[in-house]
Scaffold this active site. Structure first.
Site, PDB file in Angstrom:
ATOM      1  N   SER A   1       0.841  -1.203   0.000  1.00  0.00           N
ATOM      2  CA  SER A   1       0.000   0.000   0.000  1.00  0.00           C
ATOM      3  C   SER A   1       0.876   1.252   0.000  1.00  0.00           C
ATOM      4  O   SER A   1       1.982   1.247   0.544  1.00  0.00           O
ATOM      5  CB  SER A   1      -0.887   0.018   1.239  1.00  0.00           C
ATOM      6  OG  SER A   1      -1.732  -1.107   1.228  1.00  0.00           O
TER       7      SER A   1
ATOM      8  N   THR B   1       2.000   5.150  -2.139  1.00  0.00           N
ATOM      9  CA  THR B   1       2.248   5.677  -3.481  1.00  0.00           C
ATOM     10  C   THR B   1       3.309   4.869  -4.241  1.00  0.00           C
ATOM     11  O   THR B   1       3.199   4.697  -5.456  1.00  0.00           O
ATOM     12  CB  THR B   1       2.697   7.155  -3.400  1.00  0.00           C
ATOM     13  OG1 THR B   1       3.778   7.262  -2.458  1.00  0.00           O
ATOM     14  CG2 THR B   1       1.575   8.074  -2.949  1.00  0.00           C
ATOM     15  N   THR B   2       4.314   4.364  -3.533  1.00  0.00           N
ATOM     16  CA  THR B   2       5.359   3.590  -4.217  1.00  0.00           C
ATOM     17  C   THR B   2       4.808   2.218  -4.637  1.00  0.00           C
ATOM     18  O   THR B   2       5.024   1.761  -5.760  1.00  0.00           O
ATOM     19  CB  THR B   2       6.602   3.423  -3.309  1.00  0.00           C
ATOM     20  OG1 THR B   2       6.842   4.659  -2.631  1.00  0.00           O
ATOM     21  CG2 THR B   2       7.821   3.063  -4.112  1.00  0.00           C
TER      22      THR B   2
ATOM     23  N   ALA C   1       7.961   1.635   2.074  1.00  0.00           N
ATOM     24  CA  ALA C   1       8.343   1.804   3.482  1.00  0.00           C
ATOM     25  C   ALA C   1       8.447   3.293   3.794  1.00  0.00           C
ATOM     26  O   ALA C   1       8.667   4.113   2.902  1.00  0.00           O
ATOM     27  CB  ALA C   1       9.670   1.117   3.760  1.00  0.00           C
ATOM     28  N   ASP C   2       8.299   3.610   5.068  1.00  0.00           N
ATOM     29  CA  ASP C   2       8.429   5.006   5.491  1.00  0.00           C
ATOM     30  C   ASP C   2       9.865   5.349   5.853  1.00  0.00           C
ATOM     31  O   ASP C   2      10.271   6.499   5.804  1.00  0.00           O
ATOM     32  CB  ASP C   2       7.535   5.264   6.717  1.00  0.00           C
ATOM     33  CG  ASP C   2       6.084   5.026   6.384  1.00  0.00           C
ATOM     34  OD1 ASP C   2       5.602   5.656   5.434  1.00  0.00           O
ATOM     35  OD2 ASP C   2       5.447   4.192   7.043  1.00  0.00           O
TER      36      ASP C   2
ATOM     37  N   GLY D   1       3.617   1.722   7.919  1.00  0.00           N
ATOM     38  CA  GLY D   1       2.395   2.071   8.634  1.00  0.00           C
ATOM     39  C   GLY D   1       1.954   3.503   8.425  1.00  0.00           C
ATOM     40  O   GLY D   1       0.951   3.930   8.983  1.00  0.00           O
ATOM     41  N   GLY D   2       2.688   4.241   7.583  1.00  0.00           N
ATOM     42  CA  GLY D   2       2.300   5.619   7.292  1.00  0.00           C
ATOM     43  C   GLY D   2       0.894   5.701   6.717  1.00  0.00           C
ATOM     44  O   GLY D   2       0.207   6.699   6.886  1.00  0.00           O
ATOM     45  N   GLY D   3       0.476   4.632   6.072  1.00  0.00           N
ATOM     46  CA  GLY D   3      -0.867   4.587   5.492  1.00  0.00           C
ATOM     47  C   GLY D   3      -1.829   3.778   6.341  1.00  0.00           C
ATOM     48  O   GLY D   3      -2.934   3.451   5.895  1.00  0.00           O
TER      49      GLY D   3
ATOM     50  N   GLU E   1      -0.198  -5.555   5.825  1.00  0.00           N
ATOM     51  CA  GLU E   1       1.105  -5.510   5.148  1.00  0.00           C
ATOM     52  C   GLU E   1       2.063  -6.516   5.772  1.00  0.00           C
ATOM     53  O   GLU E   1       2.768  -7.228   5.077  1.00  0.00           O
ATOM     54  CB  GLU E   1       1.702  -4.099   5.231  1.00  0.00           C
ATOM     55  CG  GLU E   1       0.983  -3.098   4.334  1.00  0.00           C
ATOM     56  CD  GLU E   1       1.467  -1.664   4.493  1.00  0.00           C
ATOM     57  OE1 GLU E   1       1.255  -0.883   3.566  1.00  0.00           O
ATOM     58  OE2 GLU E   1       2.027  -1.319   5.540  1.00  0.00           O
TER      59      GLU E   1
HETATM   60  C1  5RP Z   1       1.348   2.068   4.411  1.00  0.00           C
HETATM   61  C2  5RP Z   1       2.805   1.961   4.304  1.00  0.00           C
HETATM   62  C3  5RP Z   1       3.445   2.516   3.089  1.00  0.00           C
HETATM   63  O1  5RP Z   1       4.091   1.504   2.407  1.00  0.00           O
HETATM   64  C4  5RP Z   1       4.411   3.570   3.499  1.00  0.00           C
HETATM   65  O2  5RP Z   1       3.692   4.576   4.216  1.00  0.00           O
HETATM   66  C5  5RP Z   1       5.120   4.202   2.313  1.00  0.00           C
HETATM   67  O3  5RP Z   1       4.209   4.943   1.553  1.00  0.00           O
HETATM   68  P1  5RP Z   1       4.673   5.768   0.301  1.00  0.00           P
HETATM   69  O4  5RP Z   1       5.169   4.803  -0.717  1.00  0.00           O
HETATM   70  O5  5RP Z   1       3.430   6.502  -0.144  1.00  0.00           O
HETATM   71  O6  5RP Z   1       5.750   6.725   0.744  1.00  0.00           O
HETATM   72  O7  5RP Z   1       3.490   1.429   5.141  1.00  0.00           O
HETATM   73  O8  5RP Z   1       0.887   1.564   5.638  1.00  0.00           O
END
Ligand code: 5RP
Length: 223
Positions: free
Chosen positions: A26, A28-29, A86-87, A97-99, A105
């Site tokens: 989950s 954007t990446t 990953a964050d 966990g940013g999302g 996950e």
């Molecule tokens: C979601 C996540 C995402 O993988 C993480 O936040 C990275 O997100 P992005 O690719 O948008 O920077 O752990 O729970």
């Protein structure tokens, strides 16, 4: 910035073989990866199935043309690979966990034959973010108190578009705890031992980290 994500996702696609079952991360990446996997499948490449880690990645998979491959864990005998963002990239661990999708996950990442982390290089140059903890709502005040006793501040995550705490895809609260990660494996286990805690954002079982830059991506040792 977005190039970084694209190149990391494109490199990860090289590890997907015909007939594989694929966990879809989950964020954007991960969405870049899902889009590329959709394009590859549209040109005749076949996977056996894919499992999304959130409603968001499920929607992305549908938009990418992967609907016919979407499945649930009970439908597959093994998960070959999981690709996720990953964050933060730490030494021997990543933070996620940013999302707020960390629990599903981690379920897919840790049950996959190979867990591939994809991130843009900007993720290498940031201070360690707070650790996300998904917990059942009832337990939140107790967990916060327990963390405070150990000297750590935490807060229940709030978001935009809703007043008050955000609720995860699993119906739980997400807590963000200000804890410097020293012994990642121990801390991952200790946080999950708090009554009512479901999962935390420290991921220590990592198969490969791919870092994308402006012009391409490369496999990087888990620092
Ligand atoms: C979601 C996540 C995402 O993988 C993480 O936040 C990275 O997100 P992005 O690719 O948008 O920077 O752990 O729970």
């Amino acid at each position: 910035m977005d190039n970084e994500k694209f190149f990391a996702a494109k490199k990860a696609l090289e590890f997907i073989e015909e007939g594989m079952t694929v966990g879809l991360g989950s964020g954007t990446t991960a969405n870049e990866f899902i889009a590329l996997l959709g394009q590859k499948c549209a040109s005749g490449f076949k996977i056996s199935g894919c499992i999304p880690t959130s409603y968001d990645s499920e929607g992305m998979a549908v938009r990418a043309g992967l609907s016919k491959y979407l499945c649930i864990p009970a439908q597959i005998s093994k998960l070959d690979v999981c690709v996720d963002g990953a964050d933060y990239i730490g030494k021997g661990f990543v933070l996620k966990g940013g999302g707020a999708a960390l629990t599903r996950e981690k379920v897919l990442a840790y049950n996959a034959e190979k867990f591939i982390v994809i991130a843009g290089e900007s993720k290498l140059a940031i201070p360690q973010p707070d650790i996300a903890i998904e917990c059942i709502r009832f337990s939140a005040p107790f967990i916060m108190r327990e963390l405070k006793k150990k000297g750590f501040e935490s807060k229940i995550r709030t978001g935009t578009g809703k007043i008050g705490p955000i609720v995860s895809d699993n119906g739980n609260f997400i807590m963000d705890a200000k804890i410097p990660v020293k012994k990642p494996k121990d801390m991952e286990t200790e946080l999950n031992a708090l009554p009512g805690a479901l999962e935390n954002g420290i991921f220590t079982r990592i198969g490969m980290v791919i870092i994308g830059g402006k012009d391409g991506a490369k496999e990087t040792p888990v620092r």
